[in-house]
Every structure is written in C-alpha cells, then in structure tokens.
Design a protein around this motif. Structure first.
Motif, PDB file in Angstrom:
ATOM      1  N   LYS A   1       0.855  -1.176   0.000  1.00  0.00           N
ATOM      2  CA  LYS A   1       0.000   0.000   0.000  1.00  0.00           C
ATOM      3  C   LYS A   1       0.896   1.234   0.000  1.00  0.00           C
ATOM      4  N   ARG A   2       0.369   2.341  -0.470  1.00  0.00           N
ATOM      5  CA  ARG A   2       1.154   3.555  -0.549  1.00  0.00           C
ATOM      6  C   ARG A   2       1.579   4.047   0.831  1.00  0.00           C
ATOM      7  N   GLU A   3       0.793   3.702   1.882  1.00  0.00           N
ATOM      8  CA  GLU A   3       1.094   4.206   3.209  1.00  0.00           C
ATOM      9  C   GLU A   3       2.337   3.572   3.821  1.00  0.00           C
ATOM     10  N   MET A   4       2.775   2.439   3.327  1.00  0.00           N
ATOM     11  CA  MET A   4       3.944   1.765   3.866  1.00  0.00           C
ATOM     12  C   MET A   4       5.199   2.535   3.488  1.00  0.00           C
ATOM     13  N   SER A   5       6.143   2.658   4.425  1.00  0.00           N
ATOM     14  CA  SER A   5       7.408   3.323   4.158  1.00  0.00           C
ATOM     15  C   SER A   5       8.437   2.846   5.174  1.00  0.00           C
TER      16      SER A   5
ATOM     17  N   ASP B   1       9.653   3.734  12.854  1.00  0.00           N
ATOM     18  CA  ASP B   1       8.872   4.338  13.948  1.00  0.00           C
ATOM     19  C   ASP B   1       8.182   3.267  14.784  1.00  0.00           C
ATOM     20  N   ALA B   2       7.577   2.290  14.102  1.00  0.00           N
ATOM     21  CA  ALA B   2       6.869   1.229  14.815  1.00  0.00           C
ATOM     22  C   ALA B   2       7.832   0.382  15.636  1.00  0.00           C
TER      23      ALA B   2
ATOM     24  N   MET C   1      10.504  -8.798  12.992  1.00  0.00           N
ATOM     25  CA  MET C   1       9.873  -8.350  11.753  1.00  0.00           C
ATOM     26  C   MET C   1       8.375  -8.636  11.786  1.00  0.00           C
ATOM     27  N   SER C   2       8.005  -9.785  12.337  1.00  0.00           N
ATOM     28  CA  SER C   2       6.580 -10.126  12.380  1.00  0.00           C
ATOM     29  C   SER C   2       5.828  -9.213  13.341  1.00  0.00           C
TER      30      SER C   2
ATOM     31  N   GLY D   1      -0.280  -3.521  10.712  1.00  0.00           N
ATOM     32  CA  GLY D   1      -1.413  -4.090   9.995  1.00  0.00           C
ATOM     33  C   GLY D   1      -1.046  -4.673   8.655  1.00  0.00           C
ATOM     34  N   TYR D   2       0.221  -5.123   8.495  1.00  0.00           N
ATOM     35  CA  TYR D   2       0.661  -5.719   7.241  1.00  0.00           C
ATOM     36  C   TYR D   2       1.222  -7.119   7.502  1.00  0.00           C
ATOM     37  N   THR D   3       1.506  -7.830   6.441  1.00  0.00           N
ATOM     38  CA  THR D   3       2.148  -9.132   6.563  1.00  0.00           C
ATOM     39  C   THR D   3       3.653  -8.942   6.724  1.00  0.00           C
TER      40      THR D   3
END
Length: 310
Positions: A30-34, A40-41, A56-57, A64-66
């Motif tokens: 998705k475009r929101e991923m960076s 940050d997370a 990583m998981s 909210g991604y794989t």
C-alpha cells in the motif's frame, strides 16, 4: 577506470538506507507503507517492551501488514536495528553559545549529558552490539561534535579520537548501571533510591571491621548512604587526566610519551619469564583461597560467640 579513481565501497543495506542511497522498492502493498513508518513502529515497540520484543513479524503486525511486505523495504532485522539506532540516537545538541569555543571540557560535558539522556529515553540502545567505528550519519554527527569540541586543543587527530573513546566508554558504563537499576526497581515495584537504601542497610549490618576493615571505614563514613554521584566524579577525573596530557603535549612532549613500554619479543618469549608469571598467578590464587578460608573462619567464630552470649 584509472588508478586515481576511488572505488566506491559496497554498503550494507541498512547503512545505505541510513544514508538514503539505497534503492526504494518499486511497489509496495500500500502507498502508506514506508521505511520511516517501519522504523517508527519498531522504536515504539522497543521503548515499551525492550529490544527483545522487536521482530519483523511483530512490527508488521503493529502496522497491519504481513511480514513479507516489510521485506520489500527492510531486507533483514539487522538492517532494521541499524535504522532504529540511527533514529534513537538522533543528532547531537548544538554547541552552547554561552561556552567559550576553547572550553573543551564544558563542551564535552554537555555532549556527554546529552548522550546520557538519549540512553535514558531509549535504554534498548545499550543492547545493540558495538561493531567498530560508526558509519551512519547520526552516529558520525556525534563523533564530529566531540572532535570539534577538541579542535582548539594541542592534541593530534589520533589523540582526539582516543579521548572520544575514553569519554564515551565512561558514559556507556554509567548508562549501563543506571539502566540495571531501573530494570531491578521496575521488577520489584520500588523506586531506584530504595535499591541503594536497601544495599546500604545490608552493608551496615554485615560488613564488620574484623572481616572487611577498609570497607567498614567507608560504610561508617556514609559513603554508600549519601546522594553523591560517583559517575560525575569519574567523568571529571577523566577530564582531569586528559587536561594533564594536553599540558604535556603543549609543553612539547611527544604524542606517545605516556605509552606503556612493551617488552622485547625475545624477553616475552623467554621460558623463565613465562614460568615466573605462572608462579605469580598460582601464588595469587592460593592467597585468594586463603583469604576465603580466613573469612569463613571469622564468620564461624562470630556465630559461635553470638550463640555463647545467648
């Protein structure tokens, strides 16, 4: 390619990402991923639960991604750690305009205090292994700031780097001790001062003048009960030692005047020298064992006297 053409080193991906020279993924889930959101997370998880909680998981789940989607941006956890450290340490403080540019001690002290604050905000930074000279932008900015603080001194470039290692080693040790106090206090549900209070009480109760005479004098002097900061003392004595060396250099002493002389290889390799050193080590071990037996005998004697008094 001519002989004069410098060969550009191949950078590890984490380092390349830190410098902003790594190729970005052509497409993502998705475009929101960076990369910025991923780091940050990860930092948020480490701040809350420690570095061991970062995987990583786990980072992917928090976003909210794989997990596989993260590998488009950060190809390994080691690369993520590089970027986390880079974000965690941030940039060094700007020089205090109130300080004279020649006040190397004041400027290094200010940078050192800033480093301590960074470790207090992000204690997990202490868990990232040190792997030689730092090569990422923020790490280099801290080094540059410390070197600049020493720019007006008579030290040569090598000595300035050595001073940085000396000062940062002292600060790293202080941060490690402070963090261990925080961890122990949190686990026990108490304040950090309560740890020192408890240890002081135990020393006062169990350290006797017969068994530990020098230590008992320190206990009676209130050394372990007062609120003085021993780390502040240590850092200032580091600065004092550097100042003495600077004075010697300014007076014309060679750069290696304080180096410890080394024995000639043929002396070191001499069999008699090796045997003598082995004998010294064995004698020191016997002395330690004898002192241990003496302490045990003293404790037993004290206990017998206590029982007899009853």
């Amino acid at each position: 390619m001519t002989a004069e053409t410098p060969v550009e080193p191949e950078l590890p991906r984490g380092v390349a990402l830190a410098w902003g020279v790594a190729a970005s993924p052509q497409r993502g889930p998705k475009r929101e991923m960076s990369i910025e959101r991923i780091v940050d997370a990860a930092v948020e998880i480490a701040d809350a639960e420690g570095l061991a909680a970062v995987s990583m998981s786990r980072v992917a789940q928090s976003l909210g991604y794989t997990t596989m989607s993260l590998y488009r941006y950060v190809t390994a956890k080691d690369d993520l750690l590089v970027l986390m450290q880079e974000q965690g340490i941030g940039l060094p403080p700007e020089p205090d305009p109130a300080l004279d540019p020649s006040d190397w001690r004041g400027r290094l002290r200010a940078i050192g205090h800033a480093q301590l604050e960074v470790h207090r905000r992000h204690p997990w930074l202490l868990d990232i292994p040190i792997q030689g000279t730092p090569v990422t932008p923020n790490n280099l900015a801290w080094m540059d700031a410390m070197l600049e603080a020493l720019s007006s001194t008579p030290l040569d470039q090598g000595e300035r780097v050595a001073v940085i290692l000396l000062v940062t080693g002292q600060l790293q040790w202080q941060s490690t001790i402070e963090r261990s106090y925080e961890v122990a206090a949190h686990a026990a549900g108490i304040e950090t001062q309560a740890i020192d209070d408890g240890r002081s009480a135990m020393l006062a109760a169990f350290v006797t003048a017969e068994e530990f005479p020098a230590l008992r004098r320190a206990v009676d002097a209130g050394v372990f009960a007062d609120g003085d900061d021993p780390f502040a003392f240590g850092l200032e004595r580091v600065f004092d030692g550097v100042a003495v060396h600077m004075a010697e250099r300014a007076a014309g002493a060679p750069a290696d005047a304080s180096a410890t002389p080394r024995e000639a290889p043929e002396v070191t390799a001499d069999k008699r020298v090796r045997e003598a050193r082995k004998a010294v080590r064995e004698a020191e071990k016997r002395l330690r064992d004898a002192r241990k037996v003496e302490r045990q005998a003293r404790r037993e004697a004290v206990e017998r006297h206590r029982r007899d008094d009853r």
